[in-house]
Every structure is written in C-alpha cells, then in structure tokens.
Design an enzyme around this catalytic site. Structure first.
Site, PDB file in Angstrom:
ATOM      1  CD  GLU A 146      44.687  43.607  40.941  1.00 53.16           C
ATOM      2  OE1 GLU A 146      43.928  44.083  41.798  1.00 53.16           O
ATOM      3  OE2 GLU A 146      44.937  42.396  40.852  1.00 53.16           O
TER       4      GLU A 146
ATOM      5  CG  ASN B 263      50.674  41.504  38.049  1.00 54.03           C
ATOM      6  OD1 ASN B 263      50.776  40.781  37.055  1.00 54.03           O
ATOM      7  ND2 ASN B 263      50.039  41.101  39.146  1.00 54.03           N
TER       8      ASN B 263
ATOM      9  CG  HIS C  52      42.810  36.193  37.427  1.00 55.69           C
ATOM     10  ND1 HIS C  52      43.229  35.085  38.143  1.00 55.69           N
ATOM     11  CD2 HIS C  52      43.521  37.241  37.917  1.00 55.69           C
ATOM     12  CE1 HIS C  52      44.151  35.463  39.025  1.00 55.69           C
ATOM     13  NE2 HIS C  52      44.349  36.756  38.902  1.00 55.69           N
TER      14      HIS C  52
ATOM     15  CD  GLU D 196      47.754  37.819  39.925  1.00 62.93           C
ATOM     16  OE1 GLU D 196      46.533  37.717  40.143  1.00 62.93           O
ATOM     17  OE2 GLU D 196      48.433  38.765  40.334  1.00 62.93           O
TER      18      GLU D 196
ATOM     19  CG  ASP E  92      42.766  31.788  38.145  1.00 63.57           C
ATOM     20  OD1 ASP E  92      42.272  32.647  37.390  1.00 63.57           O
ATOM     21  OD2 ASP E  92      42.957  32.008  39.352  1.00 63.57           O
TER      22      ASP E  92
END
Ligand code: G3I
Length: 369
Positions: free
Chosen positions: A151, A199, A238, A268, A270
């Site tokens: 990030e 990432n 996400h 990740e 969701d």
C-alpha cells in the site's frame, strides 16, 4: 479427518468426491487461502477445522506484521507466526507472508524514535534492512509468497508523486521511492526462492478508475526492466456492494499484470455490505444477499481466467472475525462464513465456480515458484 485427502489433492492427487474449496481449487492448480487470526487458531475448534479442511494457503492476518514480531527493538517474538507456519505444514498448506514494509502496524519504538528524532532517516533505512533480513531469514524456505511492500501508491482521489507513489507514505517520505526496489532486493537476498509480491487495494479499477492500476503497472514494469526481483502483484480485493464492481476491467487489469511476466494473487478478498448490527450481520438490503456472493464470485472468476493467478485468499474465515465492522461503521457480512461459522451463499457460489473450472489450465497447485 480431511487432512490427508486434502494434502493429496493439493498435490494433484485427484479425489473428485472432495468438495472442499482447497480440493476443488487444486483441480485447477489454484490455491484457495484465508487470513488466519492467531488468537483463534487451535483455541476455536470449529474455526480451526474450517481453516484446515477448506484452505490450501494461509496468511497471518496480523502475526507477521512488524509490531507483532519485534515489539521491542532487537527483541523478536515469532511464536504466533511460527505456530501458524507449523499448522500450515501439518495441513499441507502454503504460507503467504504478510507484510514486510507497510506504514501501518510498525512498532511503537520505531514510530516514536522517528517522531522524536532519535532515529535518523539513515538509521531508519538500516533498521528496515535489518527487519526485512531478519524476518525473511527466520521463515526462509517456509513462505511461498511474501507481500514485500504494502500500500505505497496514492489513491485515485489523492495527488500522487510523479511516480504514482503516495507522497505521504511513511517510508516513501523518509527514505524516498528507491527504497521499494531495495526492499525487494533485501528480501530476495534472504530467501531467493520465495515469491516476492507488491500488495495493494484498488489496483484493478475497483474505485471506478484505472489511475492507481496504471501507476502500479508503470512502476512495476520499470522495476522489472531494472532487474529488481519482483515476482508478482497481490490484488487485495476489498469490495463493497454499494459501489458495484466492473469485473471486466478487473480481469483485464489482472491480465495486464500477468502479461508483464508477473504472477498475480488475490490476497485479501472480502465483499462488505450494510448490516443491521455487527453482532448478527444481517444485510439491511435484501438484494445485498445476492450482490455479495455475486461479487465474490466475480473476484474468483477473474483469477480463474488469468493463468498467472496462483492463489485466491479471503481476508478472514467468518463474519465474526472480520476487520470490516470495526473499520466501516454499519457494514459487515464480508466473508464466506457467517457469524456462527456456517457457510454462506458466497461459499457455495465459489464452490460451484471451482467445480465448473476443475481440470482447467492453471497447472499443479503451488507450482508457481
Ligand atoms: O494487538 C493489539 C492488542 O494488544 C490490543 O489489546 C487490541 C485492542 O484493540 O488491539 C490489538 O491490535 C489490533 C490488531 O488488529 C490485532 O488484533 C489493532 O487494534 C487493529 O487495528 C488491527 O487491525 C488489523 C488492521 O489490518 C490494522 O491495520 C486487522 O485485524 C487486519 O485485518 C487488517 O488487515 C489489513 C491488511 O493487513 C492490509 N490490507 C488492508 C487490511 C484491512 O485493513
């Protein structure tokens, strides 16, 4: 009980009656992973059983972050992370290491030292180098993929540096853009066989633009040109049902990274939505019960359709242990299992997607390195 069969399948053993996510993923050469909460592993039996039975890759949700592994300078605490690695080995799972350089969850001694001037930027660089070397060496040969840098790019609504990086990122601000290449080099020196990933979130157009994608793409292309040892891109995944999701752009962007010669991983996943309360996490909009599994499925399918995609990881096992309610007020319902650890529609939807693709073109699971 499933463990030996699952291991066999993850290694290409082929047990067609096994409908766990990991077994179905293995038929396509795709590892299906989850983030694991160290506090529940072992102590929560139902949770632990699901992690072992359903997943062929695990990521430490917090246990490998810098604040967890080096709470005081020079004093390491590897226990929780070591326990997870051991669990993974016992269950035929690959480990995703998360994460080596991130602005968040850095130890207090480090941020305090930088803030009060007792750690200079030159010392900070040495401390980061030491950290990367210590951690990658500690897990040498045991981690499949590392999220080396996490990030550091500006969001599409922020003004980036000329190279697309977030000018306010802690590391970029103190050490300059060049530190990114160095961290990959340091990690590679410590474990030449681990796959080294960049990432981030919103790097496949999820925020409605391709601005962040383009910045990451250009930057990473340049790293490759310079011979920096970067192996892949971790797209976090996400999502939030209120924004919709352009699955075509997502897939095209994943493919573009793949076409650079990089592997890609969904790291990740969701899909959150508005819920009545954070305890039950029942969606307030009846349609969200369709949108949530639909978007989860689109996330998986994009990965299935891109041959460079080597793993698909959900960011947690069940709604009761997700980071979402604590971060996005009024939202939840993001994962594959509900607050009572029962599989949701999203679970069976992914199962179906994997069944349909079984025997596809990814190659043996875990053969990415
Ligand atoms: O460890 C302390 C504990 O000592 C203390 O008692 C407790 C009280 O709140 O807090 C504990 O720390 C929490 C930590 O998780 C471990 O449980 C932090 O408050 C909490 O903020 C932290 O949240 C994590 C978050 O990253 C931090 O940024 C989430 O669990 C984790 O899911 C989340 O994961 C990130 C990825 O690493 C990177 N991408 C985004 C993703 C979601 O934010």
């Amino acid at each position: 009980m499933l463990v030996p069969a699952a291991v066999a399948v993850a290694n290409g053993g082929g047990r067609s009656h096994d409908t766990s996510l990991r077994a179905l993923g293995a038929q396509q050469g795709l590892r299906i992973g989850t983030a694991v909460d160290a506090a529940q592993l072992g102590s929560n039996k139902a949770y632990t059983g699901i992690v072992a039975d359903q997943f062929s890759a695990v990521t430490a949700e917090n246990a490998m972050k810098w604040d967890a592994v080096e709470p005081s300078q020079g004093v390491h605490n590897w226990k929780a992370a070591d326990d997870l690695v051991k669990f993974a080995q016992q269950n035929g799972q690959a480990v995703r290491g998360h994460t080596l350089m991130w602005h968040n969850q850095t130890p207090g001694w480090l941020t305090t030292g930088v803030a009060n001037g007792s750690i200079t930027d030159a010392q900070l660089r040495d401390i980061l180098h030491q950290h990367v070397t210590d951690e990658v060496t500690h897990f040498k040969g045991k981690v499949w993929q590392w999220d080396v840098v996490n990030e550091v790019f500006a969001n599409s609504w922020e003004t980036p540096q000329a190279d697309g990086l977030n000018r306010d990122d802690f590391w970029v601000k103190h050490l300059g853009s060049g530190v990114i290449a160095d961290v990959f080099r340091w990690a590679h020196q410590a474990d030449p066989k681990a796959l080294l990933m960049y990432n981030d979130y919103n790097i496949t157009g999820e925020d409605g633009t391709n601005v962040k994608f383009q910045a990451v793409y250009d930057f990473v292309k340049n790293l490759r040109k310079q011979g920096v040892p970067i192996d892949g891109i971790g797209e976090q995944g996400h999502l939030d049902t209120q924004y919709g999701f352009d699955a075509q752009r997502y897939q095209a962007d994943l493919q573009a990274y793949g076409d650079l010669g990089l592997k890609v991983a969904i790291t990740e996943a969701d899909v959150r939505t508005f819920v009545g309360n954070s305890t039950d996490q029942v969606p307030t909009d009846a349609l969200a019960q369709f949108a949530q599994p639909y978007e989860f499925s689109e996330l998986l399918k994009g990965c299935q359709l891109v041959s460079q995609c080597i793993s698909f990881t959900a960011w947690g096992v069940y709604d009761g242990d997700s980071w979402i309610p604590g971060t996005f007020s009024g939202e939840g319902y993001g994962l594959l299992y509900d607050v009572n650890l029962q599989p949701k529609v999203a679970y069976s939807t992914l199962q179906q997607d994997l069944k349909l693709a079984a025997g596809g073109h990814h190659g043996p699971a875990g053969s990415g390195n």
